[in-house]
Design a protein around this motif. Structure first.
Motif, PDB file in Angstrom:
ATOM      1  N   GLN A 188     -12.033 -23.397  10.859  1.00  0.00           N
ATOM      2  CA  GLN A 188     -10.706 -23.597  10.290  1.00  0.00           C
ATOM      3  C   GLN A 188     -10.612 -24.897   9.510  1.00  0.00           C
ATOM      4  N   GLN A 191     -12.846 -24.448   5.854  1.00  0.00           N
ATOM      5  CA  GLN A 191     -12.523 -23.397   4.891  1.00  0.00           C
ATOM      6  C   GLN A 191     -11.043 -23.054   4.965  1.00  0.00           C
ATOM      7  N   GLY A 193      -8.565 -19.990   3.612  1.00  0.00           N
ATOM      8  CA  GLY A 193      -8.577 -18.675   2.983  1.00  0.00           C
ATOM      9  C   GLY A 193      -9.837 -17.907   3.328  1.00  0.00           C
ATOM     10  N   GLU A 194     -10.516 -17.374   2.322  1.00  0.00           N
ATOM     11  CA  GLU A 194     -11.695 -16.546   2.537  1.00  0.00           C
ATOM     12  C   GLU A 194     -12.882 -17.384   3.032  1.00  0.00           C
ATOM     13  N   VAL A 195     -13.785 -16.696   3.728  1.00  0.00           N
ATOM     14  CA  VAL A 195     -14.966 -17.362   4.258  1.00  0.00           C
ATOM     15  C   VAL A 195     -15.873 -17.806   3.118  1.00  0.00           C
ATOM     16  N   TRP A 248     -11.466 -16.469  12.770  1.00  0.00           N
ATOM     17  CA  TRP A 248     -10.217 -15.726  12.628  1.00  0.00           C
ATOM     18  C   TRP A 248     -10.350 -14.569  11.636  1.00  0.00           C
ATOM     19  N   ASP A 249     -11.387 -14.591  10.803  1.00  0.00           N
ATOM     20  CA  ASP A 249     -11.537 -13.583   9.747  1.00  0.00           C
ATOM     21  C   ASP A 249     -12.356 -12.402  10.259  1.00  0.00           C
ATOM     22  N   ILE A 250     -11.947 -11.184   9.906  1.00  0.00           N
ATOM     23  CA  ILE A 250     -12.690  -9.996  10.330  1.00  0.00           C
ATOM     24  C   ILE A 250     -13.920  -9.768   9.463  1.00  0.00           C
ATOM     25  N   ASN A 251     -14.052 -10.532   8.364  1.00  0.00           N
ATOM     26  CA  ASN A 251     -15.244 -10.434   7.520  1.00  0.00           C
ATOM     27  C   ASN A 251     -16.370 -11.248   8.164  1.00  0.00           C
ATOM     28  N   THR A 278     -12.667 -17.368  19.498  1.00  0.00           N
ATOM     29  CA  THR A 278     -11.721 -16.640  18.662  1.00  0.00           C
ATOM     30  C   THR A 278     -10.573 -16.129  19.511  1.00  0.00           C
ATOM     31  N   VAL A 283     -13.152  -8.938  17.191  1.00  0.00           N
ATOM     32  CA  VAL A 283     -14.102  -9.729  16.407  1.00  0.00           C
ATOM     33  C   VAL A 283     -15.214 -10.258  17.301  1.00  0.00           C
TER      34      VAL A 283
END
Length: 379
Positions: A188, A191, A193-195, A248-251, A278, A283
């Protein structure tokens, strides 16, 4: 004194349950017997610590047991009365079937009591002392308390709501490890936004300190593949601990790409431990598998109080009546969450700075603030 009362109520319940089991053996078992057994096992294996509401909780437990015994006695009397009214054998068989059925008032009593016992069990679980979560993580890794044994490779996922202590626990494990390489990545922080896989690689190389700083200071522009190659060289033939905090991102393409290149799941003479934290159970399950998940449990009252008092407030007059009451209130309304405890610590330090204002600290303010903190963390 409060501890003696709790012990007395605990022993009273245990004795009453044992006596009831002797008087009512199967098939005339105590209603909701399995729930009482679960609570008894919890009380036998854990130690109670005095806290707000514990006395009432144990009172309610004894009352629930008494109500269930009276319920059973009345039901047996009713069955015996029916059977003594000259019923024939066929009707007796029908009666045997009816013994397993309940009237609506009886069903309502069982449902209401069941909910009460579930609530009591949850409250007792929070009030009992638990092992330090870092010890649970270490046990999940090896089954022992040693993190420096060579030749193991494992991924672990730590799951829980915000403020439950995921980062705090992993930081304890991280600081205790003596592996050759220790890399901590706060996703966190690096980055928005996007990874950005390149940022992650640069942050990892920065902590390796093997002559790779040219890649991360921005003076030399490099591609992802070059960064990956440099990282592989830095970690080659070394034991290492990698922590990816706050996913936190599912990507997750970046994670599996890194896993493939570093080959941390392959057999080796060097230990590799990868820990991720997480809030997202799905995830974590995708990343480390279903068998390597650890769901955070509420911290024990002792640890919560340690976090509340911290280093600057350890000289508080703990036997002072106001301090005793506040201790119970703060521990109870922290709900076992370290973030709430550390917030209390910050507020108390501000209140006590420059004088003895601590004794004037308002309990109603603590109550409303703790509930607000808890609400913010679970939403």
């Amino acid at each position: 004194m409060s501890a003696d009362i709790l012990q007395f109520l605990k022993n009273k319940f245990m004795d009453e349950l044992e006596e009831a089991e002797e008087e009512h053996p199967p098939p005339h078992d105590i209603p909701l017997h399995s729930y009482f057994l679960q609570i008894r096992e919890l009380l036998e294996t854990k130690s109670l610590t005095p806290s707000t509401g514990m006395k009432d909780c144990l009172y309610d437990l004894s009352i629930a047991l008494t109500d269930c015994i009276l319920f059973l006695e009345k039901r047996k009397m009713k069955i015996n009365k029916d059977s003594s009214q000259g019923q024939e054998q066929e009707q007796g068989q029908g009666q045997g079937q009816r013994q397993g059925h309940y009237s609506l008032p009886e069903l309502w009593f069982l449902c209401k009591t069941k909910r009460k016992l579930i609530h009591i069990k949850k409250k007792l679980f929070v009030a009992t002392s638990h092992p330090r979560p870092s010890q649970n993580i270490e046990k999940l890794v090896l089954g022992t308390s040693e993190l420096d044994e060579e030749g193991f490779s494992k991924e672990i996922g730590i799951v829980g709501i915000g403020g439950c202590g995921k980062t705090l626990v992993v930081r304890t494990v991280f600081d205790r490890s003596r592996m050759a390489r220790r890399i901590w990545i706060n996703l966190q922080a690096i980055q928005k936004g996007e990874v950005d896989f390149k940022k992650i690689l640069k942050a990892m190389l920065k902590q390796c300190d093997d002559g790779q700083r040219d890649f991360v200071d921005g003076s030399v522009e490099v591609e992802e593949e070059e960064l990956l190659e440099a990282l592989c060289k830095a970690l080659w033939s070394k034991s290492y601990l990698l922590v990816f905090d706050g996913i936190w991102d599912i990507n997750l393409d970046w994670y599996f790409r890194l896993k493939e290149r570093l080959q941390w799941c392959n057999k080796s003479n060097h230990s590799r431990l990868i820990i991720i934290t997480t809030r997202l159970h799905g995830v974590a399950k995708r990343m480390v598998g279903p068998n390597n998940l650890y769901r955070m449990q509420p911290f024990s009252n002792e640890i919560i109080w340690e976090l509340i008092t911290g280093r600057n407030l350890y000289l508080l007059p703990e036997k002072h009546p106001i301090v005793v009451k506040m201790k119970d209130e703060m521990i109870y309304h922290s709900h076992g969450l370290p973030l709430a405890a550390t917030t209390f610590n910050t507020i108390m330090q501000n209140q006590t700075y420059g004088g003895s204002k601590f004794l004037c600290f308002q309990l109603d303010f603590i109550y409303h603030l703790s509930n607000l903190i808890f609400f913010m963390m679970v939403t």
